[in-house]
Design a protein around this motif. Structure first.
Motif, PDB file in Angstrom:
ATOM      1  N   TYR A  24       0.627  -1.356   0.069  1.00 14.56           N
ATOM      2  CA  TYR A  24       0.230  -0.026  -0.130  1.00 14.56           C
ATOM      3  C   TYR A  24       1.179   1.508   0.018  1.00 14.56           C
ATOM      4  O   TYR A  24       2.450   1.056   0.124  1.00 14.56           O
ATOM      5  CB  TYR A  24      -1.205  -0.009   1.343  1.00 14.56           C
ATOM      6  CG  TYR A  24      -0.665   0.516   2.625  1.00 14.56           C
ATOM      7  CD1 TYR A  24      -0.396   1.507   2.968  1.00 14.56           C
ATOM      8  CD2 TYR A  24       0.655  -1.046   3.135  1.00 14.56           C
ATOM      9  CE1 TYR A  24       0.386   2.019   4.423  1.00 14.56           C
ATOM     10  CE2 TYR A  24       0.581  -0.602   4.648  1.00 14.56           C
ATOM     11  CZ  TYR A  24       0.629   0.372   5.216  1.00 14.56           C
ATOM     12  OH  TYR A  24       1.526   0.929   6.516  1.00 14.56           O
ATOM     13  N   ILE A  80      -4.532   1.126  -3.032  1.00  8.78           N
ATOM     14  CA  ILE A  80      -4.200  -0.246  -2.794  1.00  8.78           C
ATOM     15  C   ILE A  80      -4.525  -0.590  -4.428  1.00  8.78           C
ATOM     16  O   ILE A  80      -5.344  -0.323  -4.735  1.00  8.78           O
ATOM     17  CB  ILE A  80      -4.592  -0.673  -1.335  1.00  8.78           C
ATOM     18  CG1 ILE A  80      -4.612  -0.379   0.226  1.00  8.78           C
ATOM     19  CG2 ILE A  80      -4.736  -2.407  -1.256  1.00  8.78           C
ATOM     20  CD1 ILE A  80      -5.421  -0.780   1.152  1.00  8.78           C
ATOM     21  N   TYR A 107      -3.574   3.358   8.593  1.00  7.95           N
ATOM     22  CA  TYR A 107      -2.428   2.881   7.770  1.00  7.95           C
ATOM     23  C   TYR A 107      -1.135   3.594   8.282  1.00  7.95           C
ATOM     24  O   TYR A 107      -0.439   2.935   7.844  1.00  7.95           O
ATOM     25  CB  TYR A 107      -2.937   2.914   6.370  1.00  7.95           C
ATOM     26  CG  TYR A 107      -3.809   1.760   5.381  1.00  7.95           C
ATOM     27  CD1 TYR A 107      -3.556   0.675   5.122  1.00  7.95           C
ATOM     28  CD2 TYR A 107      -5.005   2.365   5.480  1.00  7.95           C
ATOM     29  CE1 TYR A 107      -3.486  -0.594   4.245  1.00  7.95           C
ATOM     30  CE2 TYR A 107      -5.662   0.561   4.669  1.00  7.95           C
ATOM     31  CZ  TYR A 107      -5.255  -0.355   4.813  1.00  7.95           C
ATOM     32  OH  TYR A 107      -5.849  -1.277   4.170  1.00  7.95           O
TER      33      TYR A 107
END
Length: 289
Positions: free
Chosen positions: A221, A237, A255
């Motif tokens: 990612y 992603i 994230y």
């Protein structure tokens, strides 16, 4: 209008402003769709910047939201016009990840985790050619070359003298040991990786196998951040048939925290260079045998 207007970023900003106007009016996307006799998905795509928006769309939406200030309407109409311009990547034809390229082109910083291969912005041309040809075996050589050319063009952001992209990369050890092409190609790629890591705006860390399970175990990612405070960060992603873009603050935060754990578990910059150098020597010894 300046030729360097980024249509992808313009669409995002315009979509954010249209969403703000809708929310100020207290309307749902479904209600707006019913008023305009369009699908709710169209309204959603316009607001998230994934769909090209016409000046007519802006005019109709401003009518629904009862925007009386002509300066606001004119500004939004101009943004819609700008958003329909073509970015540099359109010269290469149909690029499946063109939305991402538009975001990357305007980003101030990029954090990447890749468990399988060297990230595109740090690949040599030969590595990129071999990787793309192997990953897409049914792709015509001309299309492979087109993708390689786009990748090399993207790298200009890293090499720029003025306002270069701030790049932080965490790579799994598997990416270094995966034989793309031949051993000599891998030696060249690893040497290039070390060279690029010495740029003041580029940081490269390796996550060795010895770390075992880690927060990035689910896959690759990237997190993009932008110079304009009005542009929200994006988690990208990559998928096989479609890509995922996460912009909600909670998703980006999760994230980001995961990336901090990856950076903490990975080898530091000096250790990483030594680690990459040793793997390059292993390739060299293998070539000599």
């Amino acid at each position: 209008m300046a030729s360097n207007v980024n249509p992808t970023v313009r669409r995002r900003r315009l979509g954010q402003e249209l969403r703000r106007l809708r929310e100020l009016k207290g309307m749902t996307a479904e209600e707006v769709a019913e008023r305009l006799l369009v699908s709710q998905s169209k309204i959603s795509r316009l607001e998230n910047g994934r769909r090209s928006i016409s000046q007519r769309d802006v005019r109709d939406l401003c009518g629904v939201y009862e925007v009386d200030d002509h300066r606001i309407v004119d500004s939004l109409m101009q943004m819609a016009k700008d958003s329909r311009q073509q970015g540099w990547w359109h010269a290469f034809g149909d690029i499946p990840y063109s939305v991402y390229i538009g975001l990357e082109t305007d980003a101030a910083s990029l954090r990447v985790y890749d468990p399988q291969v060297v990230p595109g912005l740090l690949q040599t041309r030969r590595y990129a050619e071999s990787l793309i040809a192997g990953a897409l075996p049914e792709t015509a050589p001309t299309d492979v070359e087109k993708r390689v050319s786009v990748r090399v063009r993207r790298q200009e952001r890293v090499q720029a003298q003025d306002n270069p992209l701030r790049l932080w990369v965490v790579i799994d050890e598997a990416a270094l040991r995966r034989l793309i092409g031949d051993r000599q190609l891998m030696i060249e790629q690893l040497e290039h990786l070390i060279q690029q890591s010495q740029l003041p705006h580029v940081t490269v860390q390796v996550l060795p196998f010895s770390m075992g399970a880690h927060p990035g175990i689910n896959g690759q990612y990237a997190i993009l951040e932008f110079p304009d405070a009005s542009d929200s960060s994006v988690v990208y992603i990559e998928g096989v048939t479609s890509d995922l873009y996460l912009e909600k603050a909670n998703d980006v935060q999760k994230y980001s925290v995961m990336y901090e754990h990856l950076r903490a578990q990975a080898l530091n910059v000096d250790q990483t260079r030594e680690f990459i150098t040793e793997i390059a020597k292993e390739y060299a010894r293998g070539s000599a045998e």
